[in-house]
Design an enzyme around this catalytic site. Structure first.
Site, PDB file in Angstrom:
ATOM      1  CG  ASN A  85      -1.713   1.247   1.375  1.00 52.03           C
ATOM      2  OD1 ASN A  85      -1.865   2.004   0.412  1.00 52.03           O
ATOM      3  ND2 ASN A  85      -2.248   1.512   2.562  1.00 52.03           N
ATOM      4  CE  LYS A  97       0.189   3.662   4.742  1.00 45.96           C
ATOM      5  NZ  LYS A  97      -0.071   3.865   6.146  1.00 45.96           N
ATOM      6  CG  HIS A 123      -5.907   2.138   5.083  1.00 47.63           C
ATOM      7  ND1 HIS A 123      -5.466   3.070   5.982  1.00 47.63           N
ATOM      8  CD2 HIS A 123      -4.877   1.271   4.904  1.00 47.63           C
ATOM      9  CE1 HIS A 123      -4.212   2.783   6.331  1.00 47.63           C
ATOM     10  NE2 HIS A 123      -3.839   1.693   5.682  1.00 47.63           N
ATOM     11  CD  GLU A 139      -3.102   5.787   6.533  1.00 49.09           C
ATOM     12  OE1 GLU A 139      -3.089   5.816   5.290  1.00 49.09           O
ATOM     13  OE2 GLU A 139      -2.179   5.276   7.203  1.00 49.09           O
ATOM     14  CD  GLU A 155      -3.768  -2.262   7.473  1.00 49.29           C
ATOM     15  OE1 GLU A 155      -2.660  -2.514   7.024  1.00 49.29           O
ATOM     16  OE2 GLU A 155      -4.401  -1.229   7.185  1.00 49.29           O
ATOM     17  N   GLY A 204       2.149   2.579  10.750  1.00 50.01           N
ATOM     18  CA  GLY A 204       3.089   3.677  10.563  1.00 50.01           C
ATOM     19  C   GLY A 204       3.774   4.125  11.840  1.00 50.01           C
ATOM     20  CB  SER A 226       5.011  -1.362  12.100  1.00 50.90           C
ATOM     21  OG  SER A 226       4.552  -0.035  12.303  1.00 50.90           O
TER      22      SER A 226
HETATM   23  C1  PEP Z   1      -0.909   0.337   5.916  1.00 49.43           C
HETATM   24  O1  PEP Z   1      -0.780   1.353   5.273  1.00 49.43           O
HETATM   25  O2  PEP Z   1      -1.872  -0.380   5.708  1.00 49.43           O
HETATM   26  C2  PEP Z   1       0.126  -0.004   6.895  1.00 49.43           C
HETATM   27  C3  PEP Z   1       0.002  -1.108   7.584  1.00 49.43           C
HETATM   28  O3  PEP Z   1       1.183   0.866   7.037  1.00 49.43           O
HETATM   29  P1  PEP Z   1       2.598   0.560   7.733  1.00 49.43           P
HETATM   30  O4  PEP Z   1       3.105  -0.738   7.194  1.00 49.43           O
HETATM   31  O5  PEP Z   1       3.456   1.721   7.355  1.00 49.43           O
HETATM   32  O6  PEP Z   1       2.356   0.472   9.217  1.00 49.43           O
END
Ligand code: PEP
Length: 256
Positions: free
Chosen positions: A9, A11, A96, A98, A168, A174, A214
């Site tokens: 992803n 983003k 997601h 976000e 998630e 992040g 992460s």
């Molecule tokens: C994500 O964007 O779905 C995500 C898990 O980001 P990150 O791996 O940076 O934590």
């Protein structure tokens, strides 16, 4: 056996030029690896370019980060499933955290998008996960069940089978803070139980549940080694083609 699925992803990162550079390195590094499903999820503006770049390879699929549930019309700034299909997009990330926290997406909206995606033969990757306050308040199961039942309401067993779930935990996205393998497995097993209650055991056993938050090369094997963790949705670490390749290789080491 559920085939593992690793998605990048990106983003709001990666111009078309940066996508070209990524692909140049990534395609060399990854070769024809097909023991796991690999999905690249660029921003809308790079979709056509990445689609072109992937046109000669069979083992890497294209995903989008969002879509609208209507087919067309007066929805300024939105993108339809058909527009994605035209670019050979196969997966679409929906709900997601976000999108939920910054753009007000509710389970009801995610549900409309999920149904529209499936009707257009796109495979939704539906994201769910609790905040830190919800975890500290002992509400993990309640939140996950509400998000699952709301986001996936009205789906047939076949449609559920075509859907990927991404667990998630918001506090791990992040932040560099990853759920422990045990924490993640506990959540994934709970999610599979709810999916069974919403359909049947056989269907729930087929649905792939990714972990996101992460993920990096160093923690991939222990997370994906858990019984109910069927892949990863990778944000930050997916922007580096060599790092993302290493995550995929780590996932493949589990397959012997
Ligand atoms: C994500 O964007 O779905 C995500 C898990 O980001 P990150 O791996 O940076 O934590």
């Amino acid at each position: 056996m559920r085939k593992k699925i690793i998605a990048a992803n990106w983003k709001m990162n990666m111009t078309q030029g940066e996508s070209d550079s990524f692909l140049e390195t990534f395609l060399l590094e990854i070769g024809d690896e097909k023991r796991v499903d690999i999905v690249l999820v660029p921003p809308f503006t790079a979709l056509a370019r990445v689609s072109d770049g992937l046109s000669k390879v069979q083992n890497i699929k294209l995903g989008a980060q969002n879509m609208h549930w209507e087919k067309s019309g007066a929805f300024t700034g939105e993108i339809s499933a058909e527009m994605l299909r035209e670019l050979f997009v196969r997966f679409v990330v929906l709900g997601h955290s976000e999108r939920r926290s910054l753009f007000g997406e509710t389970d009801e909206i995610v549900n409309k998008k999920t149904k529209a995606a499936l009707e257009a033969s796109l495979k939704p990757i539906v994201c769910i996960g609790e905040t830190l306050a919800e975890r500290d308040g002992g509400q993990v199961e309640q939140v996950l069940e509400r998000q699952l039942r709301g986001s996936l309401a009205g789906l047939s067993p076949q449609q559920l089978d075509d859907t990927v779930i991404a667990y998630e935990p918001v506090w791990a996205i992040g932040t560099g803070r990853t759920a422990s393998p045990a924490q993640a497995q506990e959540a994934h097993a709970f999610i599979r139980g709810i999916l069974a209650a919403m359909s049947d055991n056989a269907t729930a056993e087929k649905i792939r549940i990714q972990y996101g938050g992460s993920v990096k090369p160093a923690n991939t094997a222990e997370l994906l080694g858990q019984a109910d963790i069927d892949g990863a949705l990778v944000g930050g670490a997916s922007l580096d083609p060599r790092g993302f390749t290493e995550i995929i290789k780590q996932a493949c080491t589990l397959l012997g």
